[in-house]
Design an enzyme around this catalytic site. Structure first.
Site, mmCIF file in Angstrom:
data_model
loop_
_atom_site.group_PDB
_atom_site.id
_atom_site.type_symbol
_atom_site.label_atom_id
_atom_site.label_comp_id
_atom_site.label_asym_id
_atom_site.label_seq_id
_atom_site.Cartn_x
_atom_site.Cartn_y
_atom_site.Cartn_z
ATOM 1 N N CYS A 2 34.652 -0.416 36.363
ATOM 2 C CA CYS A 2 33.590 0.514 36.717
ATOM 3 C C CYS A 2 33.013 1.030 35.422
ATOM 4 O O CYS A 2 33.527 0.737 34.345
ATOM 5 C CB CYS A 2 34.169 1.688 37.486
ATOM 6 S SG CYS A 2 35.211 1.182 38.845
ATOM 7 N N ARG A 27 28.779 -3.120 34.931
ATOM 8 C CA ARG A 27 30.231 -3.015 35.090
ATOM 9 C C ARG A 27 30.636 -2.849 36.561
ATOM 10 O O ARG A 27 31.823 -2.847 36.886
ATOM 11 C CB ARG A 27 30.760 -1.817 34.302
ATOM 12 C CG ARG A 27 30.441 -1.876 32.826
ATOM 13 C CD ARG A 27 30.952 -0.628 32.143
ATOM 14 N NE ARG A 27 32.389 -0.560 32.246
ATOM 15 C CZ ARG A 27 33.235 -1.126 31.416
ATOM 16 N NH1 ARG A 27 32.787 -1.811 30.397
ATOM 17 N NH2 ARG A 27 34.523 -1.013 31.584
ATOM 18 N N TRP A 74 32.883 -0.475 40.998
ATOM 19 C CA TRP A 74 33.086 -1.845 41.484
ATOM 20 C C TRP A 74 34.409 -1.789 42.229
ATOM 21 O O TRP A 74 35.469 -1.648 41.621
ATOM 22 C CB TRP A 74 33.150 -2.801 40.302
ATOM 23 C CG TRP A 74 33.193 -4.245 40.681
ATOM 24 C CD1 TRP A 74 32.153 -5.021 41.097
ATOM 25 C CD2 TRP A 74 34.332 -5.096 40.680
ATOM 26 N NE1 TRP A 74 32.579 -6.293 41.350
ATOM 27 C CE2 TRP A 74 33.910 -6.377 41.096
ATOM 28 C CE3 TRP A 74 35.678 -4.921 40.362
ATOM 29 C CZ2 TRP A 74 34.776 -7.451 41.210
ATOM 30 C CZ3 TRP A 74 36.543 -5.998 40.475
ATOM 31 C CH2 TRP A 74 36.086 -7.249 40.891
ATOM 32 N N ASN A 100 38.102 4.607 35.439
ATOM 33 C CA ASN A 100 37.888 3.170 35.377
ATOM 34 C C ASN A 100 39.240 2.523 35.106
ATOM 35 O O ASN A 100 39.906 2.888 34.141
ATOM 36 C CB ASN A 100 36.897 2.855 34.250
ATOM 37 C CG ASN A 100 36.859 1.379 33.870
ATOM 38 O OD1 ASN A 100 36.636 1.039 32.725
ATOM 39 N ND2 ASN A 100 37.101 0.497 34.811
ATOM 40 N N GLY A 101 39.636 1.597 35.978
ATOM 41 C CA GLY A 101 40.934 0.943 35.796
ATOM 42 C C GLY A 101 41.631 0.841 37.136
ATOM 43 O O GLY A 101 41.008 0.987 38.190
ATOM 44 N N GLU A 487 29.980 -25.031 31.319
ATOM 45 C CA GLU A 487 29.295 -23.744 31.173
ATOM 46 C C GLU A 487 27.982 -23.739 31.974
ATOM 47 O O GLU A 487 27.658 -22.750 32.641
ATOM 48 C CB GLU A 487 29.048 -23.463 29.678
ATOM 49 C CG GLU A 487 28.119 -22.300 29.359
ATOM 50 C CD GLU A 487 28.569 -20.942 29.886
ATOM 51 O OE1 GLU A 487 29.673 -20.835 30.445
ATOM 52 O OE2 GLU A 487 27.784 -19.985 29.770
ATOM 53 N N LYS A 491 27.084 -21.119 35.013
ATOM 54 C CA LYS A 491 25.864 -20.304 35.066
ATOM 55 C C LYS A 491 25.184 -20.465 36.418
ATOM 56 O O LYS A 491 24.741 -19.492 37.023
ATOM 57 C CB LYS A 491 24.854 -20.709 33.973
ATOM 58 C CG LYS A 491 25.161 -20.311 32.549
ATOM 59 C CD LYS A 491 24.969 -18.858 32.227
ATOM 60 C CE LYS A 491 26.231 -18.078 32.409
ATOM 61 N NZ LYS A 491 27.275 -18.131 31.419
ATOM 62 N N GLU A 494 27.199 -18.727 39.269
ATOM 63 C CA GLU A 494 27.291 -17.267 39.294
ATOM 64 C C GLU A 494 25.981 -16.574 39.600
ATOM 65 O O GLU A 494 25.985 -15.526 40.222
ATOM 66 C CB GLU A 494 27.944 -16.703 38.022
ATOM 67 C CG GLU A 494 27.176 -16.899 36.752
ATOM 68 C CD GLU A 494 27.915 -16.362 35.533
ATOM 69 O OE1 GLU A 494 28.608 -15.347 35.643
ATOM 70 O OE2 GLU A 494 27.783 -16.973 34.461
ATOM 71 N N HIS A 510 36.650 -41.406 39.538
ATOM 72 C CA HIS A 510 38.034 -41.248 40.012
ATOM 73 C C HIS A 510 38.113 -40.276 41.182
ATOM 74 O O HIS A 510 39.125 -39.626 41.386
ATOM 75 C CB HIS A 510 38.929 -40.800 38.858
ATOM 76 C CG HIS A 510 38.966 -41.813 37.756
ATOM 77 N ND1 HIS A 510 39.670 -42.993 37.858
ATOM 78 C CD2 HIS A 510 38.325 -41.855 36.569
ATOM 79 C CE1 HIS A 510 39.488 -43.711 36.762
ATOM 80 N NE2 HIS A 510 38.667 -43.037 35.968
ATOM 81 N N LYS A 607 30.421 -7.193 34.644
ATOM 82 C CA LYS A 607 30.307 -7.704 33.272
ATOM 83 C C LYS A 607 31.650 -7.764 32.555
ATOM 84 O O LYS A 607 31.955 -8.741 31.896
ATOM 85 C CB LYS A 607 29.312 -6.839 32.498
ATOM 86 C CG LYS A 607 29.042 -7.316 31.084
ATOM 87 C CD LYS A 607 28.241 -8.589 31.063
ATOM 88 C CE LYS A 607 27.978 -9.079 29.657
ATOM 89 N NZ LYS A 607 27.609 -10.516 29.672
HETATM 90 C C1 F6R Z 1 30.050 -15.721 32.739
HETATM 91 C C2 F6R Z 1 30.722 -14.610 32.114
HETATM 92 C C3 F6R Z 1 32.196 -14.512 32.255
HETATM 93 C C4 F6R Z 1 32.807 -13.975 30.941
HETATM 94 C C5 F6R Z 1 34.302 -13.698 31.126
HETATM 95 C C6 F6R Z 1 34.940 -13.209 29.848
HETATM 96 O O1 F6R Z 1 28.679 -15.708 32.490
HETATM 97 O O2 F6R Z 1 30.102 -13.783 31.520
HETATM 98 O O3 F6R Z 1 32.772 -15.725 32.606
HETATM 99 O O4 F6R Z 1 32.596 -14.904 29.923
HETATM 100 O O5 F6R Z 1 34.464 -12.737 32.124
HETATM 101 O O6 F6R Z 1 34.368 -12.027 29.409
HETATM 102 P P1 F6R Z 1 34.585 -11.526 27.920
HETATM 103 O O7 F6R Z 1 33.928 -12.499 27.022
HETATM 104 O O8 F6R Z 1 33.922 -10.174 27.872
HETATM 105 O O9 F6R Z 1 36.056 -11.468 27.693
#
Ligand code: F6R
Length: 612
Positions: A2, A27, A74, A100-101, A487, A491, A494, A510, A607
């Protein structure tokens, strides 16, 4: 997971708190709330939904208080609802708390408090905190100036899990106490005012002088000073650090979404990450002073991270193994933690994290450290938790990344990890001077090459319009292009919610090729000139089965047979992922826009993942 904000000073707290929460919505964004002290009473306004909904709550406009705490949630314990939103209070409405936690032992604590006559109205783990504070405060002598601090400390000592907490109390209407353990919290020092937040962008418009709290450090905050205490409530001294980020770095600057702004910021992010590392004869990375004698003892490197950061690690593995001749293992942090990894003092462990707050990555780092490995954190946020745990910390300089989907942090991570690989190779003498020089030259030209690559935006947008209704999309790549495909696929999943898979081209036959059907979209990335023929024959296999191909390449390949061919600039093989990912980022972005989705805040995601 959060966001929390706090303010104490002469201005009206409520508008500052709401503005701060808006900056932290990445967040979490399923409910929000604020609490202030008006006429010696706590006033709490909260509801489910986005932060902007707070403005519609009756009474918000008339709040005049200069002290307040706020939260954007969140959900982890209890569904998003007004009751479960923060701030939470104790049964006597004496304290208000945002958190937060996760409190892992909240059920046990709740039972204990219930037996003492406490009642609870929410399903959250957080509600035990104000009630525990109440419980301990009642045991204190009110005239003792440390009574509130001690009650909060005692409550925190009962908590298991992770927490960043802000507390206000009607008993002390001009004071606030905050504390953290394993969740981020910073304090911004102003003139006759102080700001508190989970992350820097929330307070960047007001101050750049930041105090970073370590685990179990308590800050007793007045409008004109902050007193710090350790776990035993002994006073400690802390200095502010100056943050160089520009406040416009955390704004959209005319772009419709943060994600697009951040995609376009990549030339600058990569340039600033390179910084002065390549200026001298020998590569120098601030914060990383490893001796040759030590590096020579290393027989294995672990790279550990989550999500996009882990995919940057997969690319770095190839570069490090090639340049340094040291085997590299790359693992997802949540697996690494429980796999009993084979680590000793001959292992070097590198942890990549944009936020520096990802719980699994931090725990994985602590594990390697406890087994005798030296640890390096590669983070984007200065002073973040991971950098305080690692033996060495190096920074990507991507600036604040606000969109949930990571873009500029990823390309900056690959940049920094490549520089690190070159640095190790230079120290160890495992690579020729020519090879290092050629890589240096290519790295220095990356910002211009990214600019050039960004010119494909319009064509990608047109392609996105053709495929935005697809149900499945496949990404195929070999060698250095394979992690880029993983990657690219992440993208797409998500932010567009389209099912997608990234595969090593040669692996397709395979099993997964059974999924290739008439009309399905396949994105193929081909940048390694030594693998062009092999990759093209894999592409042919899917074309034969009816797939439409978007080809991303830096090679001279004829367009015939492909739905679309996007040419990107040539560069050193180990740097091509930085360019190849750009059309894929733009593809996901444009599909999400076409589908009218919330690009910057995709569903179910936050995030920073600060819980396990
Ligand atoms: C995808 C994304 C996540 C982060 C992952 C790690 O676009 O942003 O997969 O890469 O949650 O986050 P960090 O780099 O902050 O440890």
């Amino acid at each position: 997971m959060c966001g929390i904000v706090g303010y104490i000073g002469d201005k009206k707290a409520a508008p500052i708190l709401i503005k701060g929460l808006e900056k932290l919505e990445y967040r979490g964004y399923d409910s929000a709330g604020i609490a202030v002290i008006e006429n010696n009473e706590i006033v709490t306004l909260k509801d489910k939904g986005r932060v902007k909904n707070l403005l519609k709550i009756d009474g918000m406009e008339s709040l005049n208080s200069g002290i307040g705490i706020a939260h954007t949630r969140w959900a982890t314990h209890g569904k998003p609802s007004a009751i479960n939103s923060h701030p939470h209070s104790d049964k006597d409405k004496c304290f208000a708390v945002v958190h937060n936690g996760i409190i892992e032992n909240y059920k046990e604590l709740k039972e204990k408090l219930k037996n003492e006559g406490y009642t609870f109205i929410s399903e959250t783990d957080t509600e035990v905190i104000p009630n525990l504070i109440n419980y301990y405060y009642l045991k204190e002598k009110k005239e003792d100036s440390k009574a509130l601090l001690r009650a909060i400390r005692n409550a925190c000592m009962d908590l298991m899990g992770s927490f960043a907490i802000e507390v206000i109390s009607k008993e002390k209407p001009n004071e606030m106490i905050v504390i953290r353990k394993d969740s981020p919290l910073i304090i911004g020092k102003g003139e006759n005012e102080n700001y508190i937040a989970s992350d820097i962008p929330a307070i960047l418009p007001y101050t750049r002088n930041i105090y970073f709290l370590d685990n179990y450090e308590f800050a007793y905050i007045y409008k004109d000073r902050v007193d710090f205490y350790n776990k035993n409530l002994e006073p400690i001294k802390k200095e502010t650090k100056e943050i160089k980020w520009d406040s416009s770095d955390a704004e959209k600057d005319g772009f419709p979404h943060f994600m697009l702004k951040e995609i376009y910021e990549q030339p600058r992010a990569v340039r600033e990450t390179i910084g002065t590392t390549l200026d001298n004869d020998k590569i120098e990375i601030e914060g990383l002073e490893l001796e040759r004698e030590y590096l020579k003892t290393i027989n294995k490197i672990y790279i550990v991270a989550c999500g996009t950061a882990m995919y940057a690690g997969l690319t770095a593995r190839k570069t490090i193994e090639h340049l340094c001749n040291i085997p590299v293992e790359v693992e997802v942090a949540s697996e690494f933690r429980y796999n009993n990894p084979l680590i000793d003092e001959k292992t070097l462990a590198i942890y990549i994290s944009q936020s520096g707050e990802t719980a699994d990555t931090i725990a994985a780092l602590k594990l390697a450290k406890s087994k005798g490995a030296k640890t390096i954190a590669v983070a984007n946020v200065i002073g973040s938790s991971i950098t305080r745990e690692a033996d060495y910390s190096v920074y990507t300089h991507a600036g604040p990344e606000i969109a949930v989907a990571s873009t500029k942090a990823y390309t900056s991570q690959i940049t920094m990890l490549t520089i690190m690989a070159m640095h190790f190779a230079e120290i160890l003498g495992t690579s020729s001077k020519n090879e290092i020089e050629e890589l240096k030259k290519c790295l220095l030209s990356m910002p211009e090459k990214i600019e050039e690559t960004l010119k494909v935006a319009e064509r990608i947008k047109e392609f996105a319009k053709k495929i935005y209704n697809e149900k499945d999309v496949f990404f195929l790549g070999r060698g250095i292009d394979y992690p880029v495909c993983l990657e690219g696929s992440l993208k797409l999943k998500e932010i567009t919610y389209i099912h997608s898979e990234g595969y090593a081209s040669g692996e397709l036959k395979h099993g997964p090729i059974a999924l290739i059907d008439n009309g399905i979209t396949v994105v193929s990335v081909i940048t390694d000139k030594d693998l062009v023929e092999k990759s093209l024959s894999n592409v042919q296999e899917v074309i034969t089965r009816g797939a439409k191909i978007l080809l991303i390449t830096n090679q001279n390949i004829e367009k015939k047979g492909f739905e679309e061919l996007i040419k990107i600039p040539e560069t050193n093989k180990f740097l091509s992922p930085i360019l190849a990912i750009i059309p894929l980022q733009l593809l996901s972005y444009n599909i999400a826009v076409e589908k009218k989705l919330d690009v910057d805040k995709p569903r179910n995601l936050a995030k920073s993942v600060t819980v396990e």
